[in-house]
Scaffold this active site. Structure first.
Site, short mmCIF file in Angstrom:
data_model
loop_
_atom_site.label_atom_id
_atom_site.label_comp_id
_atom_site.label_asym_id
_atom_site.label_seq_id
_atom_site.Cartn_x
_atom_site.Cartn_y
_atom_site.Cartn_z
N CYS A 59 33.97 -63.33 -47.63
CA CYS A 59 35.05 -63.78 -46.74
C CYS A 59 35.48 -62.67 -45.77
O CYS A 59 36.64 -62.23 -45.78
CB CYS A 59 36.24 -64.28 -47.56
SG CYS A 59 36.96 -63.02 -48.62
N TYR A 73 20.24 -46.49 -49.06
CA TYR A 73 21.64 -46.84 -48.78
C TYR A 73 21.84 -48.36 -48.77
O TYR A 73 22.60 -48.90 -47.99
CB TYR A 73 22.12 -46.21 -47.47
CG TYR A 73 21.91 -44.72 -47.46
CD1 TYR A 73 22.73 -43.89 -48.23
CD2 TYR A 73 20.87 -44.13 -46.75
CE1 TYR A 73 22.51 -42.52 -48.27
CE2 TYR A 73 20.64 -42.76 -46.79
CZ TYR A 73 21.47 -41.96 -47.54
OH TYR A 73 21.26 -40.61 -47.60
N GLY A 96 15.89 -38.22 -48.41
CA GLY A 96 16.28 -39.39 -49.19
C GLY A 96 15.77 -40.64 -48.50
O GLY A 96 14.83 -41.29 -48.94
#
Length: 402
Positions: free
Chosen positions: A328, A357, A262
């Site tokens: 935040c 990813y 992958g």
């Protein structure tokens, strides 16, 4: 290839993911050629980058798909992957997911426990179907990678031990509704040392030989685990050395060799673009604040992963800066103490090696829209996923407002 980063951001907006499809094709062909002379199937690990256009691009080259949810199975089928090249893996499959996979007649389901095998048998019986299965064997070999992406040790949740695997194969071989056609192992991701792969392959191949001795005919030898890529200064495993190690381990066994790359396919095909909002100094500590955040690319925050960061077209003396986003959280950063020249509003930062990813782990935290994705191929660019809007995010909630 020279990439017009500024032009792409002006055209598609920021933040933005870009994937080089020519690079992906080259990676696929290089790995496939390394298997020359051997029966092989390259099953792209959809979890790395599940954009339909990426999967379709690989399917057209002949790739199969390794899927870890029924959603990924659907993506693979929608993108044109042959159903007999699709594997459904994963520790926790619901009965409805098992049922759909059996109805769609994919190559095989990869099982990770005795309990799962019994559930698959029960679902197959209810459907009056035979379930083609493989079993994920845990060779208990240290993959020498990040602990979060290590998967082949006793302490990990994946797979079954050798003795349990043998009992499961014997049970499945006797079952009217199970057909054990494959064997699988997966020791971890981002592997840069060949020895653990070679050692694991030898252990699992010996198990295949013992199964053949009792008339259990394993046809597919599935080597999971990702071939490592270069993010910083890693030395990746040469493709030919990788395939020869697997071939040597399976010598004398008439099996089709499967692998599940992958990251190898897409990591360095991708880049993440983000614009500078402004600079900030806190008592001598320099921050470059950008419009992309950890919700867009979480690897640095989650794994403390390194990504090369570059400023496009900016000049001047480089000084260390933390590249941070608007989310935040203190973990909202792409890099710390990155040498960067002085930067101005709307300057472009490129985070390299972001094709794997990246978008697949993105979220809408802080009600932030997921970025657009584009493909570069043959010198042209095109949109393969539009930028999310606020309306996209609240669509499933608005109808319930009182």
């Amino acid at each position: 290839m020279s990439i017009d980063y500024k032009g792409l951001v002006e055209k598609y907006g920021s933040p933005l993911y870009m994937y080089d499809f020519d690079y992906i094709e080259n990676r696929y062909r290089t790995l496939k050629e390394a298997f020359a002379g051997k029966k092989s199937l390259i099953n792209y690990a959809v979890k790395a980058n599940s954009n339909l256009s990426v999967i379709q691009h690989l399917a057209k080259l002949g790739a199969g798909a390794d899927c870890v949810s029924i959603g990924e199975v659907r993506r693979a089928l929608d993108a044109g992957v042959d159903k007999y090249k699709i594997i459904f893996s994963g520790v926790g499959k619901r009965d409805d997911e098992i049922e759909e996979a059996l109805k769609r007649d994919i190559l095989m389901l990869n099982l990770e426990s005795e309990a799962e095998m019994k559930r698959v048998e029960m679902v197959a019986k209810a459907l009056g179907k035979e379930a083609r299965i493989s079993i994920r064997v845990n060779p208990n070999i240290d993959p020498q990678t990040h602990p979060y992406i290590s998967t082949g040790l006793h302490e990990n949740k994946f797979g079954v031990e050798i003795d349990m695997a043998k009992r499961m194969y014997i049970y499945a071989n006797k079952s009217e509704y199970l057909n054990p056609v494959g064997i699988h192992f997966h020791i971890g991701s981002q592997l840069t040392n060949l020895d653990p792969i070679k050692e694991s392959a030898m252990i699992v191949a010996d198990l295949v030989r013992s199964l053949r001795a009792i008339k259990i005919d394993i046809k597919f030898f599935d080597v999971g685990g990702g071939i490592g890529v270069v993010y910083d200064d890693e030395t990746p495993i040469p493709e030919r050395a990788y395939t020869e190690a697997i071939s040597e381990a399976t010598k004398g066994l008439d099996v089709t060799l499967l692998c599940e790359p992958g990251r190898y396919m897409v990591a360095n095909a991708g880049a993440f673009f983000t614009k500078v909002l402004y600079e900030k100094n806190n008592d001598g500590k320099r921050f470059v604040i950008v419009d992309g955040g950890m919700n867009d690319l979480i690897r640095p925050s989650l794994y403390n992963a390194y990504h090369k960061i570059e400023a496009v077209g900016a000049e001047g003396e480089k000084t260390p800066a933390d590249v941070v986003g608007p989310v935040c959280e203190s973990g909202d950063f792409f890099g710390k103490n990155v040498p960067l020249p002085p930067l101005n509003h709307n300057d472009i930062i490129v985070v390299q090696s972001a094709g794997a990813y990246g978008f697949t782990m993105a979220s809408n935290y802080n009600t932030r829209p997921k970025p657009a994705e584009i493909a570069l191929q043959g010198g042209t660019d095109r949109l393969i996923r539009r930028r999310e809007t606020y309306e996209d995010q609240v669509r499933l909630e608005k109808e319930f407002l009182e």
